[in-house]
Design a protein around this motif. Structure first.
Motif: not given
Length: 413
Positions: A212-236
């Motif tokens: 698991f490299r820094d490149h993977h860590r950066f993409l993982l942060q972006e994907l988790l933030e995007a998924i959590e945004y969609h979770d909140r939007a779907i709940a609203r």
């Protein structure tokens, strides 16, 4: 041909302008045409409405071109009888196509009653459609993001999906957030597993021993933030849709008894078909409108394969998902129907057939006010009892046996 509307208009709608042709039938049978062009900004559309009222128009018709018809329909609704028509149903004469000719052709067809209006629900239902369609889009986008996250983990050789049934469950999220924060020790990450997963701790630690490299860590942060945004939007959106459908709560609870149908599916059906099914003459019409009935393809007296027609895309998505849910149920009519058709037609066609049945049940329950009656998983077996007995007897006779069928009472005696 008989003139149904003495004064009507055809609108050829574009993004920046609309061409309106008023067709007036005189007492001597001659038709007067007057054509004007208006911009699609609100002020010009209001001027067009005033001009049409001055000319005495009662009915208007226009093509369902993209989304450009919607603001015009919203402004003219209530002042005129507005027909939004499928463009394929009123193609103009080839070689003579101009914006003015299109408007005249639409007006001419409308005047003689040759146009069939598309189903356009009321404003409240159209608003509900916007909500449910956007929610479906967000759910699909969230699924794509989840798949992208799975690919990222596989690229880093983190086999988390092999040991956890749900990567984005509670344990999976704890591990993913720790990875995004910089923790890479497999033992420490495995310690984050919930108490009900102690037997999997060793397997989790082994699965997390990747690169698991820094490149993977950066993409993982972006994907988790995007998924959590969609979770909140779907709940609203869920909350807003539930508030919108609060007056129909009792009806939704009654319809929720249909096998495989959940609240999300019912909310989509309420938005697309509506709670009032009177615009559709019968259940067959609503199935045809949704594109869930077989097409007609017959030639020379032979019935050829007929693909399902194009229909309401959003209804198809919701009902096919409900059909797959019904397919996993036991001792139910819809589950038995799916398994019976799957053997002969395949999984996809069986799902479409069950989706068709669910839509017919939905229509019937709203039209009659009845509750859902479960026929049971043995419905087809009981209905086709004689055919089943005959087929099984023939098979045994071909194997060299003599078969005598006796009812249970005689067999016990």
């Amino acid at each position: 041909m008989k003139v149904l509307y003495p004064c009507c208009a055809g609108l050829d709608v574009h993004k920046q302008f609309v061409v309106a042709c008023v067709l007036t039938c005189q007492e001597d049978g001659q038709a007067d045409k007057e054509t004007r062009r208006f911009a699609t900004v609100t002020d010009d559309l209001l001027q067009m409405s005033d001009w049409l009222q001055t000319k005495g128009c009662t009915h208007l018709a226009m093509e369902s071109s993209g989304v450009y018809w919607k603001p015009i329909f919203n402004l003219l609704e209530g002042s005129f009888k507005v027909l939004v028509v499928n463009a394929q149903h009123m193609k103009a004469i080839p070689g003579k196509k101009t914006d003015v000719k299109d408007a005249e052709w639409i007006a001419d067809l409308l005047q003689h009653g040759l146009l069939k209006a598309s189903f356009i629900p009321g404003q409240d239902q159209r608003d509900l459609r916007d909500l449910t369609r956007y929610r479906t889009t967000l759910i699909q986008e969230r699924a794509r993001l989840t798949n992208r996250l799975q690919k990222l983990l596989e690229e880093a050789n983190l086999k988390l999906s092999s040991v956890l049934s749900e990567v984005l469950g509670k344990t999976g999220r704890l591990i993913l957030h720790a990875l995004a924060s910089g923790e890479t020790d497999p033992e420490k990450l495995a310690d984050l597993a919930l108490e009900r997963l102690p037997q999997k701790r060793a397997a989790i630690a082994q699965a997390l021993g990747g690169r698991f490299r820094d490149h993977h860590r950066f993409l993982l942060q972006e994907l988790l933030e995007a998924i959590e945004y969609h979770d909140r939007a779907i709940a609203r959106l869920d909350a807003h849709i539930a508030e919108h459908l609060r007056p129909f709560q009792e009806t939704i609870q009654r319809l929720d008894e249909i096998t495989g149908v959940g609240r999300g599916c019912l909310e989509t059906l309420f938005a697309e078909v509506g709670s009032d099914v009177t615009p559709f003459p019968d259940a067959a019409h609503v199935a045809s409108w949704a594109g869930l009935c077989p097409g007609n393809n017959e030639s020379g007296g032979k019935r050829l394969g007929g693909r399902i027609r194009q229909g309401n895309h959003w209804v198809k998505i919701a009902l096919v998902q409900a059909a797959h849910a019904a397919a996993h149920t036991k001792n139910t009519y819809l589950g038995a129907q799916y398994r019976r058709l799957k053997l002969r037609l395949g999984a996809k066609r069986a799902a479409i057939a069950v989706a068709h049945s669910i839509l017919l049940i939905y229509y019937q329950m709203l039209a009659t006010g009845e509750s859902y009656h479960e026929k049971g998983g043995d419905y087809f077996l009981v209905r086709d009892q004689q055919q089943v007995e005959h087929r099984l007897v023939k098979q045994l006779e071909r194997l060299g046996h003599k078969v005598i069928l006796l009812p249970n009472a005689q067999a016990s005696a």
